[in-house]
Design a protein around this motif. Structure first.
Motif, PDB file in Angstrom:
ATOM      1  N   GLN A   1       0.728  -1.067   0.023  1.00  0.00           N
ATOM      2  CA  GLN A   1      -0.123  -0.049   0.011  1.00  0.00           C
ATOM      3  C   GLN A   1       0.650   1.417   0.000  1.00  0.00           C
ATOM      4  OE1 GLN A   1      -3.676   0.174   2.647  1.00  0.00           O
ATOM      5  NE2 GLN A   1      -2.642   1.886   3.715  1.00  0.00           N
ATOM      6  N   ALA A   2       1.954   1.266   0.784  1.00  0.00           N
ATOM      7  CA  ALA A   2       2.910   2.367   0.934  1.00  0.00           C
ATOM      8  C   ALA A   2       3.253   2.630  -0.507  1.00  0.00           C
ATOM      9  CB  ALA A   2       3.813   2.254   2.164  1.00  0.00           C
ATOM     10  N   LEU A   3       4.163   1.457  -0.984  1.00  0.00           N
ATOM     11  CA  LEU A   3       4.573   1.442  -2.594  1.00  0.00           C
ATOM     12  C   LEU A   3       3.783   2.116  -3.524  1.00  0.00           C
ATOM     13  CD1 LEU A   3       6.432  -1.800  -2.453  1.00  0.00           C
ATOM     14  CD2 LEU A   3       7.488   0.492  -2.541  1.00  0.00           C
ATOM     15  N   LEU A   4       2.461   1.637  -3.537  1.00  0.00           N
ATOM     16  CA  LEU A   4       1.205   2.270  -4.599  1.00  0.00           C
ATOM     17  C   LEU A   4       1.052   3.721  -4.071  1.00  0.00           C
ATOM     18  CD1 LEU A   4      -1.259  -0.799  -4.507  1.00  0.00           C
ATOM     19  CD2 LEU A   4       0.229  -0.041  -6.218  1.00  0.00           C
ATOM     20  N   ASP A   5       1.020   4.252  -2.966  1.00  0.00           N
ATOM     21  CA  ASP A   5       0.858   5.530  -2.610  1.00  0.00           C
ATOM     22  C   ASP A   5       1.884   6.597  -3.294  1.00  0.00           C
ATOM     23  OD1 ASP A   5      -1.557   4.917  -1.185  1.00  0.00           O
ATOM     24  OD2 ASP A   5      -0.585   5.078   0.660  1.00  0.00           O
ATOM     25  N   VAL A   6       3.170   5.864  -3.045  1.00  0.00           N
ATOM     26  CA  VAL A   6       4.283   6.685  -3.599  1.00  0.00           C
ATOM     27  C   VAL A   6       4.349   6.620  -5.143  1.00  0.00           C
ATOM     28  CG1 VAL A   6       6.695   6.971  -3.582  1.00  0.00           C
ATOM     29  CG2 VAL A   6       5.853   6.621  -1.574  1.00  0.00           C
ATOM     30  N   ALA A   7       4.017   5.407  -5.669  1.00  0.00           N
ATOM     31  CA  ALA A   7       3.775   5.344  -7.213  1.00  0.00           C
ATOM     32  C   ALA A   7       2.943   6.334  -7.765  1.00  0.00           C
ATOM     33  CB  ALA A   7       3.578   3.834  -7.518  1.00  0.00           C
ATOM     34  N   ALA A   8       1.692   6.608  -7.375  1.00  0.00           N
ATOM     35  CA  ALA A   8       0.655   7.274  -7.567  1.00  0.00           C
ATOM     36  C   ALA A   8       1.206   8.595  -7.667  1.00  0.00           C
ATOM     37  CB  ALA A   8      -0.632   7.341  -6.715  1.00  0.00           C
ATOM     38  N   ILE A   9       2.117   9.098  -6.958  1.00  0.00           N
ATOM     39  CA  ILE A   9       2.556  10.537  -6.997  1.00  0.00           C
ATOM     40  C   ILE A   9       3.822  10.422  -8.144  1.00  0.00           C
ATOM     41  CG2 ILE A   9       3.994  12.269  -5.845  1.00  0.00           C
ATOM     42  CD1 ILE A   9       2.793  11.317  -3.107  1.00  0.00           C
ATOM     43  N   GLU A  10       4.474   9.506  -8.130  1.00  0.00           N
ATOM     44  CA  GLU A  10       5.583   9.643  -9.160  1.00  0.00           C
ATOM     45  C   GLU A  10       4.952   9.377 -10.537  1.00  0.00           C
ATOM     46  OE1 GLU A  10       9.268   8.992  -8.938  1.00  0.00           O
ATOM     47  OE2 GLU A  10       8.694  10.170  -7.287  1.00  0.00           O
ATOM     48  N   LEU A  11       3.890   8.691 -10.731  1.00  0.00           N
ATOM     49  CA  LEU A  11       3.409   8.399 -12.109  1.00  0.00           C
ATOM     50  C   LEU A  11       2.191   9.387 -12.416  1.00  0.00           C
ATOM     51  CD1 LEU A  11       3.437   4.319 -12.090  1.00  0.00           C
ATOM     52  CD2 LEU A  11       4.930   5.878 -13.003  1.00  0.00           C
ATOM     53  N   GLN A  12       1.992  10.324 -11.422  1.00  0.00           N
ATOM     54  CA  GLN A  12       0.555  11.156 -11.636  1.00  0.00           C
ATOM     55  C   GLN A  12      -0.460  10.390 -11.969  1.00  0.00           C
ATOM     56  OE1 GLN A  12       2.280  14.416 -14.225  1.00  0.00           O
ATOM     57  NE2 GLN A  12       3.636  15.077 -12.794  1.00  0.00           N
ATOM     58  N   SER A  13      -1.001   9.351 -11.310  1.00  0.00           N
ATOM     59  CA  SER A  13      -2.235   8.880 -11.393  1.00  0.00           C
ATOM     60  C   SER A  13      -2.707   8.374 -10.178  1.00  0.00           C
ATOM     61  CB  SER A  13      -1.860   7.596 -12.105  1.00  0.00           C
ATOM     62  OG  SER A  13      -3.137   6.620 -12.588  1.00  0.00           O
ATOM     63  N   ALA A  14      -4.076   8.189 -10.189  1.00  0.00           N
ATOM     64  CA  ALA A  14      -4.730   7.692  -8.801  1.00  0.00           C
ATOM     65  C   ALA A  14      -4.412   6.218  -8.553  1.00  0.00           C
ATOM     66  CB  ALA A  14      -6.402   7.742  -9.086  1.00  0.00           C
ATOM     67  N   VAL A  15      -4.218   6.050  -7.283  1.00  0.00           N
ATOM     68  CA  VAL A  15      -3.918   4.661  -6.887  1.00  0.00           C
ATOM     69  C   VAL A  15      -4.694   3.685  -7.641  1.00  0.00           C
ATOM     70  CG1 VAL A  15      -4.010   2.967  -4.754  1.00  0.00           C
ATOM     71  CG2 VAL A  15      -2.785   5.527  -4.707  1.00  0.00           C
ATOM     72  N   GLY A  16      -6.067   3.724  -7.594  1.00  0.00           N
ATOM     73  CA  GLY A  16      -7.017   2.877  -8.078  1.00  0.00           C
ATOM     74  C   GLY A  16      -6.803   2.612  -9.579  1.00  0.00           C
ATOM     75  N   GLN A  17      -6.228   3.475 -10.222  1.00  0.00           N
ATOM     76  CA  GLN A  17      -5.942   3.165 -11.616  1.00  0.00           C
ATOM     77  C   GLN A  17      -4.380   2.461 -11.983  1.00  0.00           C
ATOM     78  OE1 GLN A  17      -6.376   7.476 -12.990  1.00  0.00           O
ATOM     79  NE2 GLN A  17      -8.225   6.981 -13.918  1.00  0.00           N
ATOM     80  N   LEU A  18      -3.809   2.216 -10.930  1.00  0.00           N
ATOM     81  CA  LEU A  18      -2.413   1.555 -10.941  1.00  0.00           C
ATOM     82  C   LEU A  18      -2.631   0.128 -11.199  1.00  0.00           C
ATOM     83  CD1 LEU A  18      -0.381   3.510  -8.520  1.00  0.00           C
ATOM     84  CD2 LEU A  18      -0.456   3.883 -11.185  1.00  0.00           C
ATOM     85  N   GLN A  19      -1.832  -0.545 -11.924  1.00  0.00           N
ATOM     86  CA  GLN A  19      -1.729  -2.059 -12.122  1.00  0.00           C
ATOM     87  C   GLN A  19      -0.430  -2.367 -11.442  1.00  0.00           C
ATOM     88  OE1 GLN A  19      -2.420  -3.686 -15.894  1.00  0.00           O
ATOM     89  NE2 GLN A  19      -4.549  -2.821 -15.993  1.00  0.00           N
ATOM     90  N   ASN A  20      -0.344  -3.347 -10.498  1.00  0.00           N
ATOM     91  CA  ASN A  20       0.989  -4.015  -9.940  1.00  0.00           C
ATOM     92  C   ASN A  20       0.888  -5.447 -10.390  1.00  0.00           C
ATOM     93  OD1 ASN A  20       2.767  -4.064  -8.305  1.00  0.00           O
ATOM     94  ND2 ASN A  20       1.601  -4.367  -6.534  1.00  0.00           N
ATOM     95  N   ARG A  21       2.199  -5.612 -10.842  1.00  0.00           N
ATOM     96  CA  ARG A  21       2.420  -7.157 -11.217  1.00  0.00           C
ATOM     97  C   ARG A  21       4.020  -7.298 -11.088  1.00  0.00           C
ATOM     98  NH1 ARG A  21       1.073 -10.634 -16.863  1.00  0.00           N
ATOM     99  NH2 ARG A  21       1.713 -12.366 -16.162  1.00  0.00           N
ATOM    100  N   GLU A  22       4.366  -8.336 -10.256  1.00  0.00           N
ATOM    101  CA  GLU A  22       5.760  -8.755 -10.281  1.00  0.00           C
ATOM    102  C   GLU A  22       6.580  -7.643  -9.940  1.00  0.00           C
ATOM    103  OE1 GLU A  22       6.854 -11.138 -13.597  1.00  0.00           O
ATOM    104  OE2 GLU A  22       5.402 -12.660 -13.063  1.00  0.00           O
ATOM    105  N   GLY A  23       6.199  -6.818  -9.095  1.00  0.00           N
ATOM    106  CA  GLY A  23       7.009  -5.803  -8.703  1.00  0.00           C
ATOM    107  C   GLY A  23       7.124  -4.513  -9.425  1.00  0.00           C
ATOM    108  N   VAL A  24       6.456  -4.722 -10.459  1.00  0.00           N
ATOM    109  CA  VAL A  24       6.399  -3.316 -11.233  1.00  0.00           C
ATOM    110  C   VAL A  24       5.040  -2.772 -11.249  1.00  0.00           C
ATOM    111  CG1 VAL A  24       6.592  -2.749 -13.793  1.00  0.00           C
ATOM    112  CG2 VAL A  24       8.011  -4.349 -13.016  1.00  0.00           C
TER     113      VAL A  24
END
Length: 786
Positions: A169-192
């Motif tokens: 969850q913490a990684l997704l929160d930071v990724a949302a900022i980095e990728l300028q996207s909502a957390v709910g729109q992110l896809q997560n697979r095998e550490g990417v």
């Protein structure tokens, strides 16, 4: 053969009924983001939302009549571990791997693989992206670093998933900022983590950015069972390649500069003492020998090779003092046990009574790897490497023995080559530390000789178990069981020194440990009108331990043999009787599966028969059907003039562990337990004669061999019945032993009352001398040029 459908979803989804008829709602837990250089997360005691509606074991047909039906040893161990769960962290590395230092001991049961599966599933990773190591002794964990009671997955399942989910969850929160996207729109697979735009970032790239400067609380929702992608699927062990290629590191493989081979010359009787060493100088002059010194358990020798150690041990001339059991043989101990059985209540005259007493002989608690440890001790510190299932107690006890503060002693937990409860004790680690000090602070690589393990090591205690059943008006109205045993050593405590040393207070070991463990593990799986089980333990002079499944194999076997007799008295088939009296639907289900798969009741020739048994423990259910061949052409086969006896030709086992994590690992655990159960029923024991166990090697002690392994073994993993895993490691031993015993009784027409059934037959081996010489030292027997 494994019978399961693990690739199917374990649960259709939140709120959907499961095989138990209960819903499995999702839960929100509290956790901690821990201050660290890279992202680290831990669980925290307490739910942040509603608990699961499924309580393992609660979905029964009949009433709970015994303590373990509602609160068992696993519950106790879970509650003991919970307060320090926040000290165990999942760490995200800059290379994208997830690290977890497991505060338990891997001894072949596959827990490192199962824990890695839980983390991988919760974080959407491949299994090879998770790195599991074994934690050193950590006294701050208190009761959260004890490996026993088949409790690791039961106690670690939720905390490790909470930590993993919080990290994701913490990684997704930071990724949302980095990728300028909502957390709910992110896809997560095998550490990417990938945004809708196609831009992506890896866990490793976020590991430092997601770290927090100060520890703070957060809440997280765990995956619902229906969303699992790794949990519940058959996985090979993460250490399998290292094991088969010889790269797996055990205690004897640890490279400590200057640590030379060390062995101990031990007394001829159990717990004998050193009075004097007559020829220490002569032994010290032998080739390769560097040191000779007396320690509390014998005379330690250090040399350039283990072969030279054996030669030195053989050459020692030691005056030995008496041991703790010098006058006793099997018959003496058995008579003592019978004399100390707790009484039964008078039976009403209107009932039909079946009353039987069974004797269970001493059994070696030696795993394949003998006791071993590496120690480097100085005047101010000590460092130990060994397979330790209670490393905190070991660290604290070794510190006391060396006269050092506990903080000056480091205990590294190394993977063990088996345990069966043996590594709950740190005998080798303590000996290694004391030898290192006695040799003038020289590092040592201590290994027990196999004969040491059998004669001075830990043993499953001899016991008697008396079972009485009363029948009236066509039904069983009462089952009583009085189990009497040589004292089981619980000096490991609950994992730290206060609870360990409390066992030395007179009466505490029995009142707080023996009785507690017995009543928190033993149940009658049948809804008889009343049941009453009790234990008494005597004689603390033997070296004993919590051998695999502790009381359950003996208790289960005695009970199931009498259950067969009760069924016969009522004119009922043994399977139908058990099914009719089964305490709950889960018990009925495992019985039905083994009966169907094993073709219960199929025609068999004279001398060949089936037996069936069921056991309830660890929040689970296990049933076994066994077929045995006792015909002369089977019994009369000879292997090196050793006892051969009847052969179990078929075993079908069904196991319900609630939520199975790794069906492939579970199958392996059940197969090992099956072999243990067969051995304990038919061939495997120790013979006590005047304070000495006569067996001195695996060649003497007839554990299940290839010639009597069943040609047909089928393990059926039941579909999930709860939202959490129960215990599994030792589950198969008791019901397998019982099923084999019941099959033997039906095949021969005689109910066996002493186990193993071959114990009173001629030994079939030449007894290794109780004093040196030991078996010859190793030599290179390869042909020249090979």
């Amino acid at each position: 053969m494994l019978d399961a459908a693990p690739s199917q979803p374990l649960d259709p989804g939140p709120g959907t009924p499961t095989g138990s008829g209960r819903a499995m709602p999702r839960r929100r837990f509290l956790g901690l983001l821990v201050a660290a250089p890279t992202l680290a997360a831990a669980a925290r005691l307490g739910l942040a939302g509603p608990a699961s509606a499924v309580t393992p074991g609660s979905e029964g047909i009949g009433p709970s009549v015994e303590p373990a039906d509602d609160y068992d040893l696993g519950d106790l161990l879970n509650e003991a571990a919970a307060p320090t769960s926040q000290l165990i962290t999942v760490v995200v590395g800059t290379d994208g791997t997830i690290s977890f230092a497991l505060p338990r001991a891997e001894v072949g049961q596959g827990i490192t693989t199962a824990i890695a599966m839980c983390i991988a599933d919760e974080m959407d990773l491949r299994l090879d992206q998770v790195r599991i190591t074994l934690a050193d002794a950590r006294p701050e964990l208190v009761w959260n670093q004890l490996t026993g009671g088949s409790n690791t997955m039961h106690s670690m399942f939720t905390p490790v998933r909470v930590a993993a989910a919080l990290a994701k969850q913490a990684l997704l929160d930071v990724a949302a900022i980095e990728l300028q996207s909502a957390v709910g729109q992110l896809q997560n697979r095998e550490g990417v983590i990938t945004a809708p735009s196609g831009a992506s970032v890896t866990y490793g790239q976020l590991a430092t950015k997601a770290a927090v400067p100060t520890t703070r609380t957060a809440s997280v929702e765990l995956k619902a069972p229906g969303s699992f992608s790794v949990i519940g699927t058959p996985q090979s062990r993460i250490d399998a390649l290292d094991a088969v290629t010889g790269r797996k590191v055990f205690a004897m493989d640890v490279d400590v500069p200057g640590a030379l081979p060390t062995m101990v010359c031990r007394p001829p009787t159990i717990n004998g003492t050193v009075v004097a060493v007559r020829n220490a100088a002569a032994v010290l002059a032998l080739p390769g020998v560097t040191d000779v010194a007396a320690i509390p358990t014998g005379v330690a020798v250090r040399a350039a090779t283990f072969g030279q150690c054996i030669d030195a041990v053989d050459a020692l001339d030691v005056v030995w003092g008496p041991g703790t059991e010098d006058a006793k043989s099997d018959a003496d101990v058995e008579a003592e046990l019978v004399a100390n059985e707790l009484p039964l209540a008078p039976a009403p005259p209107v009932t039909q009574v079946i009353d039987k007493r069974f004797t269970f002989c001493f059994v070696s608690n030696s795993p394949l790897e003998t006791n071993s440890a590496v120690a480097r001790v100085t005047e101010t510190s000590a460092e130990i490497w060994s397979s330790l299932k209670s490393p905190i107690t070991a660290q604290q006890d070794i510190a006391l023995a060396l006269g050092l503060p506990p903080t000056a002693v480091t205990c590294h937990v190394v993977q063990g080559g088996g345990s069966f409860g043996r590594h709950l004790f740190w005998d080798a680690a303590k000996e290694a530390a004391l030898a290192s000090k006695a040799f003038g602070y020289k590092p040592v690589r201590l290994m027990w000789h196999r004969t040491d393990d059998f004669r001075q090591g830990r043993a499953h205690p001899m016991a008697t178990s008396r079972v009485r059943v009363q029948i009236a008006n066509g039904e069983v109205v009462n089952l009583e069981q009085r189990h009497t045993s040589v004292s089981t050593d619980y000096s490991h405590g609950l994992g730290e020194i206060l609870s360990a040393y409390a066992t030395k207070v007179p009466g505490v070991n029995f009142l707080a440990y023996t009785s507690g463990l017995f009543y928190l593990t033993q149940t009658v799986p049948y809804r008889f009108v009343s049941t009453d089980q009790a234990i008494n333990e005597i004689d603390t002079g033997f070296n004993t331990g919590s051998m695999r499944n502790v009381y359950s194999p003996d208790v289960c076997t005695a009970m199931e043999l009498v259950v067969d007799q009760a069924a016969a008295a009522l004119g009922q088939d043994p399977y139908d009787f058990r099914l009719g009296y089964a305490k709950d639907a889960r018990t009925q289900a495992v019985l039905e599966r083994v009966a169907a798969a094993g073709q219960w009741g199929r025609p068999l020739p004279a001398g060949v028969a089936q037996g069936i048994a069921v056991h309830s423990e660890y929040k689970g259910r296990c049933a076994v059907l066994a077929e045995i061949d006792t015909r002369p052409e089977t019994v009369d086969r000879k292997i090196r003039d050793a006892y051969t006896g009847p052969r179990v030709t078929r075993v079908v086992l069904a196991v319900d562990v609630g939520l199975p994590i790794n069906p492939r690992g579970l199958e392996a655990q059940m197969q090992g337990g099956i072999m243990d159960g067969i051995a304990k029923a038919l061939t495997f024991s120790l013979h006590l004669q005047k304070g000495t166990f006569l067996e001195g090697s695996w060649d003497n002690a007839y554990y299940t061999r290839q010639w009597n392994v069943p040609p047909e073994v089928q393990v059926i993993v039941m579909p999930p019945t709860t939202s959490e895993p129960g215990g599994a490691g030792e589950f198969a031993v008791g019901p397998t032993m019982a099923a084999v015993a019941c099959a033997y009784a039906r095949a021969t027409g005689t109910v066996p009352t002493k186990f193993p059934v071959n114990h009173d037959q001629p030994l079939g081996f030449a007894v290794i001398p109780t004093e040196p010489p030991l078996p010859e030292s190793p030599t290179d027997v390869r042909p020249s040029g090979a």
